[in-house]
Write a protein that holds these residues in place. Structure first.
Motif, PDB file in Angstrom:
ATOM      1  N   ALA A 107     -18.895   2.983  21.878  1.00  0.00           N
ATOM      2  CA  ALA A 107     -19.102   3.931  22.969  1.00  0.00           C
ATOM      3  C   ALA A 107     -18.052   5.027  22.852  1.00  0.00           C
ATOM      4  O   ALA A 107     -17.034   4.859  22.171  1.00  0.00           O
ATOM      5  N   ASP A 108     -18.289   6.157  23.521  1.00  0.00           N
ATOM      6  CA  ASP A 108     -17.327   7.259  23.477  1.00  0.00           C
ATOM      7  C   ASP A 108     -15.949   6.820  23.958  1.00  0.00           C
ATOM      8  O   ASP A 108     -14.920   7.339  23.499  1.00  0.00           O
ATOM      9  N   SER A 109     -15.921   5.874  24.874  1.00  0.00           N
ATOM     10  CA  SER A 109     -14.650   5.409  25.438  1.00  0.00           C
ATOM     11  C   SER A 109     -13.783   4.689  24.409  1.00  0.00           C
ATOM     12  O   SER A 109     -12.596   4.462  24.646  1.00  0.00           O
ATOM     13  N   ASP A 110     -14.364   4.341  23.254  1.00  0.00           N
ATOM     14  CA  ASP A 110     -13.592   3.677  22.192  1.00  0.00           C
ATOM     15  C   ASP A 110     -12.804   4.663  21.340  1.00  0.00           C
ATOM     16  O   ASP A 110     -11.913   4.246  20.583  1.00  0.00           O
ATOM     17  N   TYR A 111     -13.129   5.947  21.411  1.00  0.00           N
ATOM     18  CA  TYR A 111     -12.553   6.903  20.475  1.00  0.00           C
ATOM     19  C   TYR A 111     -11.021   6.960  20.539  1.00  0.00           C
ATOM     20  O   TYR A 111     -10.337   6.822  19.529  1.00  0.00           O
ATOM     21  N   ILE A 112     -10.490   7.191  21.718  1.00  0.00           N
ATOM     22  CA  ILE A 112      -9.034   7.299  21.845  1.00  0.00           C
ATOM     23  C   ILE A 112      -8.344   5.976  21.509  1.00  0.00           C
ATOM     24  O   ILE A 112      -7.368   5.966  20.736  1.00  0.00           O
TER      25      ILE A 112
ATOM     26  N   CYS B 163       0.835  -1.190   0.000  1.00  0.00           N
ATOM     27  CA  CYS B 163       0.000   0.000   0.000  1.00  0.00           C
ATOM     28  C   CYS B 163       0.878   1.250   0.000  1.00  0.00           C
ATOM     29  O   CYS B 163       1.634   1.469   0.946  1.00  0.00           O
ATOM     30  N   PRO B 164       0.765   2.080  -1.039  1.00  0.00           N
ATOM     31  CA  PRO B 164       1.521   3.331  -1.020  1.00  0.00           C
ATOM     32  C   PRO B 164       1.059   4.249   0.104  1.00  0.00           C
ATOM     33  O   PRO B 164       1.832   5.067   0.595  1.00  0.00           O
ATOM     34  N   VAL B 165      -0.216   4.136   0.485  1.00  0.00           N
ATOM     35  CA  VAL B 165      -0.745   4.837   1.658  1.00  0.00           C
ATOM     36  C   VAL B 165      -1.720   3.910   2.369  1.00  0.00           C
ATOM     37  O   VAL B 165      -2.368   3.067   1.739  1.00  0.00           O
ATOM     38  N   LYS B 166      -1.806   4.077   3.676  1.00  0.00           N
ATOM     39  CA  LYS B 166      -2.801   3.348   4.463  1.00  0.00           C
ATOM     40  C   LYS B 166      -3.651   4.377   5.193  1.00  0.00           C
ATOM     41  O   LYS B 166      -3.125   5.291   5.827  1.00  0.00           O
ATOM     42  N   ILE B 167      -4.960   4.222   5.079  1.00  0.00           N
ATOM     43  CA  ILE B 167      -5.878   5.201   5.657  1.00  0.00           C
ATOM     44  C   ILE B 167      -6.888   4.481   6.539  1.00  0.00           C
ATOM     45  O   ILE B 167      -7.515   3.500   6.118  1.00  0.00           O
ATOM     46  N   GLY B 168      -7.023   4.968   7.762  1.00  0.00           N
ATOM     47  CA  GLY B 168      -7.950   4.362   8.707  1.00  0.00           C
ATOM     48  C   GLY B 168      -9.018   5.346   9.140  1.00  0.00           C
ATOM     49  O   GLY B 168      -8.724   6.505   9.434  1.00  0.00           O
ATOM     50  N   LEU B 169     -10.253   4.894   9.165  1.00  0.00           N
ATOM     51  CA  LEU B 169     -11.392   5.718   9.551  1.00  0.00           C
ATOM     52  C   LEU B 169     -12.013   5.162  10.832  1.00  0.00           C
ATOM     53  O   LEU B 169     -12.244   3.959  10.938  1.00  0.00           O
ATOM     54  N   VAL B 170     -12.284   6.052  11.783  1.00  0.00           N
ATOM     55  CA  VAL B 170     -12.940   5.662  13.026  1.00  0.00           C
ATOM     56  C   VAL B 170     -14.327   6.283  13.048  1.00  0.00           C
ATOM     57  O   VAL B 170     -14.466   7.505  12.977  1.00  0.00           O
ATOM     58  N   THR B 171     -15.352   5.442  13.128  1.00  0.00           N
ATOM     59  CA  THR B 171     -16.724   5.941  13.151  1.00  0.00           C
ATOM     60  C   THR B 171     -17.150   6.258  14.584  1.00  0.00           C
ATOM     61  O   THR B 171     -16.547   5.803  15.547  1.00  0.00           O
ATOM     62  N   ASP B 172     -18.240   7.022  14.688  1.00  0.00           N
ATOM     63  CA  ASP B 172     -18.869   7.169  15.993  1.00  0.00           C
ATOM     64  C   ASP B 172     -19.786   5.969  16.196  1.00  0.00           C
ATOM     65  O   ASP B 172     -19.704   4.969  15.458  1.00  0.00           O
TER      66      ASP B 172
ATOM     67  N   ILE C 268      -9.507  13.491  19.432  1.00  0.00           N
ATOM     68  CA  ILE C 268      -8.605  13.885  18.346  1.00  0.00           C
ATOM     69  C   ILE C 268      -7.524  14.826  18.858  1.00  0.00           C
ATOM     70  O   ILE C 268      -6.361  14.736  18.454  1.00  0.00           O
ATOM     71  N   ASP C 269      -7.881  15.735  19.763  1.00  0.00           N
ATOM     72  CA  ASP C 269      -6.874  16.633  20.328  1.00  0.00           C
ATOM     73  C   ASP C 269      -5.822  15.851  21.101  1.00  0.00           C
ATOM     74  O   ASP C 269      -4.622  16.130  21.013  1.00  0.00           O
TER      75      ASP C 269
END
Length: 360
Positions: free
Chosen positions: A90-95, A43-52, A120-121
């Motif tokens: 859950a919100d606790s999964d975000y970080i 993969c020349p780039v790898k992109i990961g998306l995190v849903t709510d 994200i911050d």
């Protein structure tokens, strides 16, 4: 970044502002992010998306973000394993979810939704050498690109559609069902209020919030409340919870719902091929993810804030002729859009109707 944005917009918006529902892949077609990163060198780039918590198949916000990545992956000729997602329960999964992609050395990590603000911050500060895309709010971290939308502008346009329909059918009653109260969804409500009253000053507008972006049963309960009280059109801006509004409209068959974030016309189809979706407020989250991914690939990614609005077709209303909007209504909506773009009409992003209340 402006040059990249213009290029991507030109590719995606040549023609009517319509979200591409037919290109939606099932989530299982792309390996889950927890299966591990792509093999080095493939993969020349790898992109990961995190849903709510709404999930990648919410038929709305998260799904649109994912579709932008799938479009990028297909056009760039990349293996499907180069883009992956993690779904938060859950919100606790975000970080933890954002950190997982950073630890696995992904080139771009995407947080979908303003609820990720603290996460994200935190994670972008912990991984200053990684690139992040934050959808729907602003982070001041230098390695974060923030995509924000003038949702009140697109919501004004669908409000015009609702106001005209309520006037035509004689009810003069419309509704709004939001996800969670706050400035972001408040902008949807505010624009809708102004659009409805611009087209129909005598209209009554009901407002209720589900306090959730994932509880479709709560969305349906609020839809029952509003339809029973006389609403003939309800605009839902509630993520997956808004699917409950569409479900209730489909069960009744003689009322309208307004879609959000992407073209939800097909989601409202009932027997006979009719759809209960009057129109949809298009919020081009797919452009945001597509544009950022393309910039990562060509090396032009930069932090900062990118604003999507009517002027650059980042928001709008779904106005296909031959569906549920008359050509006369489409003309009126386009006239209002022109006035907003020119500055003749300035749409306020602050709502006036309280949760559980009306404008009368």
């Amino acid at each position: 970044m402006k040059k990249v944005l213009k290029s991507a917009l030109a590719l995606l918006l040549a023609g009517a502002l319509v979200a591409g529902c037919s290109s939606k892949p099932a989530p299982t077609e792309t390996p889950a992010a927890t299966d591990g990163g792509a093999t080095a060198g493939t993969c020349p780039v790898k992109i990961g998306l995190v849903t709510d918590t709404g999930g990648v198949d919410d038929k709305s916000f998260n799904q649109s973000a994912w579709e932008g990545l799938v479009k990028f992956q297909t056009e760039a000729g990349l293996d499907a394993s180069c883009i992956k997602y993690l779904q938060s329960t859950a919100d606790s999964d975000y970080i933890p979810n954002l950190s997982t992609f950073a630890d696995e050395d992904y080139d771009l990590i995407i947080a979908v939704g303003y609820l990720f603000q603290e996460a994200i911050d935190t994670v972008s500060a912990n991984y200053p050498d990684k690139n992040f895309l934050f959808i729907d709010s602003v982070s001041e971290q230098a390695n974060v690109e923030s995509a924000v939308y003038n949702a009140e502008q697109g919501s004004f346009l669908v409000g015009v559609a609702a106001g005209l329909e309520a006037k035509a059918n004689g009810s003069n009653v419309v509704g709004f069902v939001g996800g969670m109260e706050g400035p972001l969804i408040g902008a949807f409500q505010a624009g809708y209020e102004q659009g409805v009253l611009a087209a129909n000053p005598e209209a009554t507008i009901m407002v209720d919030y589900a306090d959730s972006f994932s509880d479709d049963s709560k969305g349906q309960t609020l839809a029952v409340k509003q339809y029973d009280a006389g609403a003939t059109v309800i605009y839902q801006a509630a993520g997956a919870a808004g699917n409950g509004v569409i479900k209730e409209a489909k069960e009744r068959g003689d009322v309208w719902a307004i879609g959000v974030d992407k073209d939800q016309y097909n989601d409202g189809t009932i027997d006979g091929g009719k759809s209960v979706i009057l129109t949809s407020m298009i919020k081009r989250v797919d452009i945001s993810t597509y544009t950022a991914a393309k910039a990562i690939l060509d090396g032009s990614f930069a932090g900062g804030t990118v604003v999507f609005n009517l002027e650059n077709d980042g928001v709008g209303a779904e106005l296909s002729s031959g569906r549920n909007l008359s050509d006369e209504t489409i003309t009126v909506i386009n006239d209002y859009a022109t006035k907003i773009k020119s500055g003749e009409i300035v749409v306020d992003a602050v709502p006036t109707i309280p949760n559980g209340g009306t404008n009368k």
